[in-house]
Write an enzyme that holds these catalytic residues in place. Structure first.
Site, short mmCIF file in Angstrom:
data_model
loop_
_atom_site.label_atom_id
_atom_site.label_comp_id
_atom_site.label_asym_id
_atom_site.label_seq_id
_atom_site.Cartn_x
_atom_site.Cartn_y
_atom_site.Cartn_z
N GLU A 151 -6.33 3.78 -6.16
CA GLU A 151 -7.66 3.98 -5.57
C GLU A 151 -8.11 5.39 -5.94
O GLU A 151 -7.43 6.37 -5.60
CB GLU A 151 -7.59 3.83 -4.04
CG GLU A 151 -8.95 4.01 -3.39
CD GLU A 151 -8.87 4.23 -1.88
OE1 GLU A 151 -9.81 3.81 -1.20
OE2 GLU A 151 -7.89 4.83 -1.40
N HIS A 168 -10.89 -3.58 2.67
CA HIS A 168 -10.84 -3.18 4.09
C HIS A 168 -11.79 -2.03 4.41
O HIS A 168 -12.02 -1.73 5.58
CB HIS A 168 -9.41 -2.79 4.46
CG HIS A 168 -8.91 -1.61 3.66
ND1 HIS A 168 -8.60 -1.71 2.31
CD2 HIS A 168 -8.71 -0.32 4.00
CE1 HIS A 168 -8.21 -0.52 1.87
NE2 HIS A 168 -8.27 0.34 2.88
N ASP A 169 -12.33 -1.35 3.37
CA ASP A 169 -13.23 -0.22 3.59
C ASP A 169 -14.70 -0.56 3.31
O ASP A 169 -15.56 0.31 3.43
CB ASP A 169 -12.84 0.95 2.66
CG ASP A 169 -11.60 1.68 3.12
OD1 ASP A 169 -11.29 1.64 4.32
OD2 ASP A 169 -10.93 2.30 2.27
N ASP A 177 0.86 -1.17 0.00
CA ASP A 177 0.00 0.00 0.00
C ASP A 177 0.90 1.23 0.00
O ASP A 177 1.81 1.33 0.83
CB ASP A 177 -0.89 0.00 1.26
CG ASP A 177 -2.34 0.23 0.92
OD1 ASP A 177 -2.62 1.24 0.25
OD2 ASP A 177 -3.19 -0.58 1.31
N ASP A 198 -3.14 4.61 -2.41
CA ASP A 198 -4.27 5.10 -1.64
C ASP A 198 -4.70 6.49 -2.14
O ASP A 198 -3.86 7.37 -2.33
CB ASP A 198 -3.84 5.18 -0.16
CG ASP A 198 -4.99 5.45 0.77
OD1 ASP A 198 -5.90 4.61 0.83
OD2 ASP A 198 -4.97 6.49 1.45
#
Length: 559
Positions: A256, A329-330, A98, A199
């Site tokens: 993302e 994860h979100d 990440d 991210d």
């Protein structure tokens, strides 16, 4: 369409804090991941994406990084990371990290220097503005609620934080900051990592006017997104990252990008654009949003889901590439959101898997998805850990007058903590995740839903995912075939074809708990067909026109 390994890969996302705890402190760690590599290899995935493992005060579960080149103490050491990387590579798999470079932690040494004085050399590593009329520089709202500006008494100025107060935004206008980031990225790639998931990467370029945003729905703060989503220099920055760092390595990159359209995604992922390989978009996951965003938790329609996914499939066809995901994860657990996590949990989890994995793009599996793990309904807010959930509860209940019952219902359906409960390995204490006290409670359904039980049952969701991954390796059409939507207005069935040269796939998925009849274009019946995979037994050869059973999926190979 050009062919490449990252289009053919299947990615598995590991959320390290919740995956496997090797030392009994209640927190998953790198050695825990190492212990479970055989399981991941058995599933058949090619690439592991690790959510952040860097040093962090954990205000936002590791997405607030205080040192980009150290490992979080709770997760282990750099030696542990190097051992994990070596073991992954020995199994023919890859690791992507990440990359969180829109913001850092306020405990990063850069920010400590930046806030120390207005003339510090690192002052402009972050975005500082004087107040306006005794208030914040503008009216932007933070993604995590409240103002997007933090006041610093020492220098009497405000810093921008689009997320938590402890996540100050980095100033990408500063070339010296960019050099530091490129150097850090190169350091990781030289260590042997195989790419990055970036991210909120389309937040990097801010419109330098810093104008007020529109205030919607009686909100206190304004929507600043027109000034930081896909900002004026975003393509320049991404091309510079590619030129300075990525172009020297054979790696996978996924950005993302909230709020991105297929037309914009073509620019970000087009073959000759030299930016990224694919993007994560959120349009399909935003279904059911309303005035309170995801917390409105409104009803959604299958025709809308089909329209959105179809738009992305055709929009990037031949020039760009899709990432395919239901979970991360979100996001809440997909079987609880778009499936049926009660009576038809197994059937609907398999159907959702087939529906996604037969689309064009690179599939992402989030830990526990392959077991059909479900949302959790904790009784008290004291049991939740996610900063977004806690802040939203506080705002909507205490400032907007929502009843606790209404908010808890929304939390049970949409909280990010649904994805963050510990991985369910077996039916022993704490689902085999830890011998200690887990950092967040385990979902109480672990005796029924766990990896050991799934592995030993050939008809389990785990083995269904394994078969989908095997099929992808055997049939190029699953990777490269052209998508075409069928039955666009049907509110029960998601049906589509994939076409490559003279072969086709036909995919039929029933999203409802009642039988669903259908009729198909006549030409499809002229092919000879084999059933590739399905979640119910089928009698006879050829395309069955029997109504689909509850949550049934059928995938046919036509020649």
């Amino acid at each position: 369409m050009y062919k490449t390994w990252w289009k053919e890969a299947v990615v598995y996302q590991v959320y390290p804090r919740s995956f496997m705890d090797s030392n009994g402190d209640g927190i998953g760690d790198l050695n825990g991941i190492l212990m479970k590599l055989d399981y991941l290899q058995e599933l058949g995935v090619n690439v592991l994406w690790l959510s952040p493992v860097y040093q962090s005060p954990n205000d936002d579960n590791g997405y607030d990084i205080s040192d980009y080149q150290s490992i979080m103490t709770e997760f282990g050491t750099m030696t542990d990371f190097e051992l994990l990387l070596k073991a992954v590579h020995e199994r023919g798999m890859k690791i992507i990290m990440d990359l969180v470079v829109n913001h850092s932690s306020d405990e990063h040494s850069w920010f400590m220097e930046s806030r120390s004085s207005k003339d510090n050399p690192k002052r402009d590593f972050y975005i500082w503005k004087p107040g306006k009329n005794g208030a914040e520089p503008n009216n932007w709202e933070s993604i995590f609620k409240g103002s997007a500006w933090g006041y610093d008494e020492g220098t009497d100025e405000f810093y921008l934080h689009l997320f938590s107060k402890k996540q100050p935004d980095l100033n990408w206008e500063n070339p010296k900051l960019r050099e530091e980031i490129y150097s850090m990225m190169t350091w990781w790639l030289d260590k042997g990592v195989d790419g990055f998931r970036m991210d909120v990467i389309n937040f990097l370029s801010k419109d330098q006017s810093y104008s007020d945003g529109t205030v919607h729905h009686e909100k206190k703060y304004g929507d600043g997104s027109p000034f930081f989503l896909n900002g004026p220099r975003i393509h320049e920055f991404l091309q510079e990252i590619n030129h300075r760092v990525l172009s020297g390595y054979d790696v996978i990159t996924v950005g993302e990008m909230p709020g991105v359209t297929p037309e914009e995604a073509q620019l970000f992922t087009g073959k000759d654009r030299n930016e990224l390989h694919m993007v994560f978009q959120f349009e399909h996951m935003d279904l059911g949003g309303g005035p309170a965003g995801k917390w409105s938790n409104d009803k959604w329609k299958l025709s809308d889901l089909k329209r959105i996914l179809s738009k992305w499939q055709t929009g990037l066809e031949g020039n760009g590439w899709n990432s395919l995901y239901w979970n991360n994860h979100d996001q809440p657990r997909i079987v609880s959101r778009f499936g049926n996590d009660g009576k038809y949990r197994i059937e609907s989890a398999k159907m959702l898997a087939a529906c996604l994995h037969m689309l064009q793009g690179t599939p992402y599996i989030y830990q526990g998805e392959e077991l059909g793990m479900t949302n959790v309904a904790f009784e008290s807010m004291d049991e939740y850990r996610d900063i977004e959930t806690l802040n939203s509860y506080d705002e909507l209940v205490n400032s907007h007058g929502w009843s606790k019952e209404r908010m808890m219902s929304a939390v049970h359906a949409r909280s990010r903590d649904n994805a963050r409960t510990p991985m369910q390995w077996n039916d022993s204490r704490n689902a085999g995740f830890t011998k200690g006290i887990p950092w967040i409670k385990v979902n109480p359904n672990f005796p029924e839903i766990n990896a050991e039980r799934a592995y030993n049952d050939q008809n389990s969701i785990f083995h269904f995912y394994k078969r989908l991954i095997q099929l992808r390796k055997q049939h190029e059409i699953i990777v490269y075939g052209r998508f075409e939507l069928l039955l666009p207005d049907d509110e029960r069935i998601f049906a589509y074809t994939r076409t490559l040269d003279d072969e086709k796939l036909l995919v039929l998925c029933n999203f409802k708990e009642e039988h669903a009849s259908f009729s198909l274009p006549e030409e499809l019946h002229s092919y000879s067909s084999t059933r590739l995979i399905g979640n119910y037994e089928q009698e006879g050869e050829g395309i069955s026109i029997k109504p689909l059973s509850p949550y049934e999926c059928r995938v046919y190979h036509l020649k």
